[in-house]
Design an enzyme around this catalytic site. Structure first.
Site, PDB file in Angstrom:
ATOM      1  N   TYR A  72       0.810  -1.217   0.000  1.00  0.00           N
ATOM      2  CA  TYR A  72       0.000   0.000   0.000  1.00  0.00           C
ATOM      3  C   TYR A  72       0.843   1.267   0.000  1.00  0.00           C
ATOM      4  CZ  TYR A  72      -5.002  -0.920   0.091  1.00  0.00           C
ATOM      5  OH  TYR A  72      -6.290  -1.213  -0.272  1.00  0.00           O
ATOM      6  N   HIS A 106       2.923   6.186  -3.006  1.00  0.00           N
ATOM      7  CA  HIS A 106       3.144   7.623  -3.083  1.00  0.00           C
ATOM      8  C   HIS A 106       3.141   8.184  -4.503  1.00  0.00           C
ATOM      9  CE1 HIS A 106       4.813   7.078   1.128  1.00  0.00           C
ATOM     10  NE2 HIS A 106       3.924   8.026   1.263  1.00  0.00           N
TER      11      HIS A 106
END
Length: 620
Positions: A389, A392
């Site tokens: 996850y 960015h």
């Protein structure tokens, strides 16, 4: 409030679904996936393949860290009557038979065998190429590559969810990792210092040498909207008005917490405008749910309204993420069908709306309202889930703010100008509807190499510490024992890359990765491999990351009794269940900001690009 039976979550043996028929199903799915690829198949065979892969992942890739040596802790008190039908502030007592499971301060689990967790040593964390070398050579964005099938609410939503799911906590300032830099590196201090992940306070100090490292999640592991409601009783009480179940709302760009400098969210690393917008939106949604429930049940007091509204709001967030956000960012026809089936089953939404659950099977009728099942392993989010996850690159560097009424320019902002306390200044001066419109009509970045936002490579934290988040992402996976790319794939029964040319279909990238990592393909970091690999049709992130999603996206629902056995009108209320069924991200946006109606006209998913005001003036 009607009582449900006490849940006794099924914990099958380690041989869960290992009978001959299941071995045949999982064996065929694995073979077909490796030989052809699930994404190359028509939808129905693709669904069957993903189903078999999920069963195999449940068998082989759930690993419990709670059995590793613990420091002594007192036993929790038995659950109170209210804890049987309400989510607790800290996530305790979700499993009534194991009250610590998934609560704030409990350990992250793993998706790899515990004996395959690499020890945290300076040699493993700072090995060549060191994290800063990888950041500069392979992750730096020179020009943004957009993910043009989605809008930037995808980015805001993801961090909003992450704030609910996991946090390793505040890093200690002592003993930072010291990353050596080359002489011409422009970083202001040599070596670069990156703070360590906090140690596990529950670890037994007498644990034998060689015991795998563990860390704790300071948030609740459950999908319980803790980013709105807090993770402690004290924090939750501070956020409530004490009247009709409602929350304090953001006022003139200030959150309820920001009135107290000690709890100001804008001073927490990672705070930015998109996160503030989502927190504001769903605080308003909570209060709208309270009004709805109060109209339906006028005798309910503040506590009853708050607890029922919290359940409904958390479930609505889970539904939006499952059937809207995720299908938008991985919009392959097979995954769209599979994700909707997680919520409604293969019978579909229309059958659910007409008849409710028609079967106890999650395949036919979805997970919500089915049986609670931990698949033999106590529930926890995992370090591998955290690693995949780290997205960015979704974040833009430049933000063009525009008016929802006429698309007029309201200003240009860099990411630095919408992060930290600066975000609150934007909220004070730009109407929320215009901010939502701007996000809805701007593409995020694609999760790929050479697309890390430049401002996050030189991110100044609220405490003044300068941080390269790209280097930090690489270091964190190494520090936490997440395997390198090829080993990660092997442990998920995926074919490893035998060469740099096989790793990516971009010849220039293959040469660059080889130059950074030498001739050893096994050294390639997980993040680099995932960002480099060819994406399945409609995907904004990698197929390797998707394997963890296949497993953990359903597990977060399966293990949570408030999404399974207690997902009933007796617990949520009939009016509350109807609210979940009847609403989506589109309806939430339009309820609170009706001026967005033109931008959202005809859209069934709020995370795809919106119509602009110019579109309506100049129709194709």
């Amino acid at each position: 409030m009607g009582m449900q039976r006490r849940t006794t979550s099924r914990r099958p043996s380690a041989g869960y679904r290992t009978s001959l028929p299941w071995r045949v199903v999982t064996g065929i799915a694995t073979a077909v996936d490796r030989r052809i690829g699930w994404d190359k198949l028509p939808v129905l065979p693709g669904l069957l393949t993903l189903f078999g892969l999920r069963v195999k992942l449940r068998q082989k890739n759930l690993h419990d860290t709670t059995g590793l040596p613990f420091a002594h802790r007192p036993d929790p008190a038995p659950p109170s009557p209210s804890q049987r039908v309400n989510r607790t502030a800290d996530g305790s007592h979700n499993d009534l038979g194991a009250p610590r499971m998934g609560m704030a301060g409990s350990r992250f689990g793993r998706n790899i065998p515990l004996d395959r967790i690499a020890p945290t040593t300076p040699e493993s964390v700072l090995a060549r190429p060191n994290p800063r070398e990888v950041s500069r050579a392979l992750l730096t964005r020179h020009e943004m590559t957009p993910a043009d099938s989605v809008n930037s609410l995808v980015t805001a939503w993801l961090q909003f969810m992450v704030r609910d799911w996991f946090s390793h906590g505040t890093s200690p300032t002592e003993r930072p990792w010291e990353v050596p830099l080359v002489d011409d590196d422009p970083w202001p201090e040599h070596p670069m210092r990156i703070m360590r992940t906090p140690d596990d306070p529950t670890r037994d100090p007498q644990a034998p040498a060689g015991t795998p490292d563990t860390r704790v999640n300071v948030n609740s592991h459950w999908w319980d909207a803790s980013q709105i409601y807090g993770s402690s009783a004290e924090e939750q009480q501070r956020l409530r008005t004490g009247e009709l179940g409602k929350l304090h709302l953001w006022n003139n760009g200030k959150s309820p917490s920001s009135l107290d400098p000690a709890t100001d969210p804008s001073l927490v690393p990672g705070f930015w405008l998109g996160l503030a917008m989502m927190q504001n939106l769903f605080a308003h949604e909570h209060n709208a749910i309270c009004d709805h429930l109060h109209a339906a049940y006028p005798s309910w007091g503040d506590e009853e309204l708050f607890q029922r509204a919290r359940l409904v709001n958390a479930a609505l967030l889970a539904k939006i993420h499952t059937v809207e956000w995720t299908p938008a960012v991985i919009s392959h026809p097979t995954t769209v069908k599979a994700l909707r089936a997680n919520w409604w089953g293969l019978a579909g939404e229309r059958v659910h709306d007409l008849f409710g659950r028609i079967s106890g099977s999650e395949v036919l009728s979805g997970i919500p309202g089915g049986e609670t099942d931990h698949y033999g392993v106590p529930y926890a989010l995992t370090e591998e889930f955290v690693a995949v996850y780290r997205m960015h690159p979704l974040v833009r560097d430049e933000w063009h703010l525009r008016s929802a009424a006429d698309d007029a320019t309201l200003g240009e902002r860099t990411f630095r100008e919408i992060a930290g306390p600066e975000a609150l200044k934007v909220l004070e001066t730009v109407p929320m509807a215009d901010l939502l419109y701007s996000f809805g009509t701007l593409h995020p970045g694609l999760v790929t190499l050479h697309n890390f936002p430049k401002f996050l490579q030189e991110y100044e934290r609220p405490d003044g510490h300068l941080q390269d988040l790209a280097a930090t992402d690489i270091l964190r996976s190494r520090e936490l024992g997440v395997p390198r790319y090829n080993e990660f794939r092997r442990l998920l029964r995926l074919k490893p890359a035998e060469s740099f040319e096989e790793l990516t279909d971009n010849p220039a990238w293959a040469r660059e990765i080889k130059q950074v990592y030498g001739d050893d393909i096994e050294k390639v970091d997980l993040t680099v491999g995932m960002y480099a690999e060819k994406l399945p049709k409609g995907f904004a992130f990698s197929d390797t990351a998707f394997r963890i999603f296949i497993l953990m996206a359903s597990r977060r629902l399966n293990s949570d009794r408030f999404f399974t056995e207690y997902y009933t009108p007796e617990v949520y209320s009939k009016a509350g269940m109807a609210w979940i069924d009847d609403n989506s991200m589109v309806t939430v946006l339009l309820r609170h900001y009706p001026e967005l109606r033109t931008a959202l006209a005809g859209l069934h998913n709020a995370f795809v690009p919106w119509h602009t005001a110019q579109d309506s003036k100049n129709p194709a």
